[in-house]
Design a protein around this motif. Sequence first.
Motif, short mmCIF file in Angstrom:
data_model
loop_
_atom_site.label_atom_id
_atom_site.label_comp_id
_atom_site.label_asym_id
_atom_site.label_seq_id
_atom_site.Cartn_x
_atom_site.Cartn_y
_atom_site.Cartn_z
N TRP A 1 132.21 75.29 -15.91
CA TRP A 1 132.67 74.73 -14.64
C TRP A 1 133.89 75.53 -14.18
O TRP A 1 134.87 75.63 -14.90
CB TRP A 1 133.04 73.26 -14.80
N GLU A 2 133.83 76.11 -12.97
CA GLU A 2 134.99 76.82 -12.42
C GLU A 2 136.09 75.83 -12.07
O GLU A 2 137.27 76.14 -12.18
CB GLU A 2 134.57 77.63 -11.20
N ARG B 1 132.30 74.21 -8.52
CA ARG B 1 131.39 75.33 -8.74
C ARG B 1 131.13 75.45 -10.24
O ARG B 1 131.97 75.09 -11.06
CB ARG B 1 132.00 76.64 -8.24
N TYR B 2 129.97 76.00 -10.57
CA TYR B 2 129.64 76.23 -11.98
C TYR B 2 128.81 77.49 -12.12
O TYR B 2 128.22 77.99 -11.15
CB TYR B 2 128.89 75.03 -12.60
N GLY C 1 131.85 72.94 -1.70
CA GLY C 1 132.33 74.12 -2.40
C GLY C 1 133.51 73.87 -3.33
O GLY C 1 133.98 74.80 -3.99
N THR D 1 124.42 80.38 -10.59
CA THR D 1 125.57 79.65 -10.09
C THR D 1 125.14 78.50 -9.20
O THR D 1 124.03 78.47 -8.69
CB THR D 1 126.49 80.59 -9.29
N GLY E 1 126.89 74.55 -7.22
CA GLY E 1 128.03 73.70 -6.93
C GLY E 1 127.71 72.65 -5.90
O GLY E 1 126.55 72.45 -5.53
N ASP F 1 122.65 77.50 -6.39
CA ASP F 1 122.68 78.32 -5.18
C ASP F 1 121.28 78.80 -4.81
O ASP F 1 120.96 78.92 -3.63
CB ASP F 1 123.61 79.51 -5.36
#
Length: 147
Positions: A54-55, A15-16, A12, A6, A8, A97
Amino acid sequence: MSRTMTGGCQCGRIRYAAEVGSDDAYLCHCRMCQRATGGVSIAFVNLPKAAVVWESEPDCYASSPIARRPFCSACGTPLGFEYPDSDKCDLTVGSFDDPSRFRPTSHFGAEAIHEAWIDTRALPRYRTDQHDALTDRWMKALGKLPD
């Protein structure tokens, strides 16, 4: 070994999650990347676009007639690079991350390498948590040091 990683942007908002099958990354030194990031190079991981979810959709900047760059318009974090007509994309190593998995395997845009920035092992090293003025600012603002 493939695993989901993860990442981003700094704030924040973007995010991905990416299915990453290799530790390989590369440094791009081309003038387009230097201008887009403000750095002398940028570290990228190349992945199939289908491996990235992608979130929340990133903003995109058409950095040339043939390419675009996903980023966060709120905090400015560069998140990648892609050719719209390709099934591959690059994600910035620093936006993961935990970027510690990746290792540089090549240089791209070698015509614009700033050689003085390639091998910096002999330079003195300073930790951010040992910089009193910076530590004081964070403690006053948050009561702790950031991650």
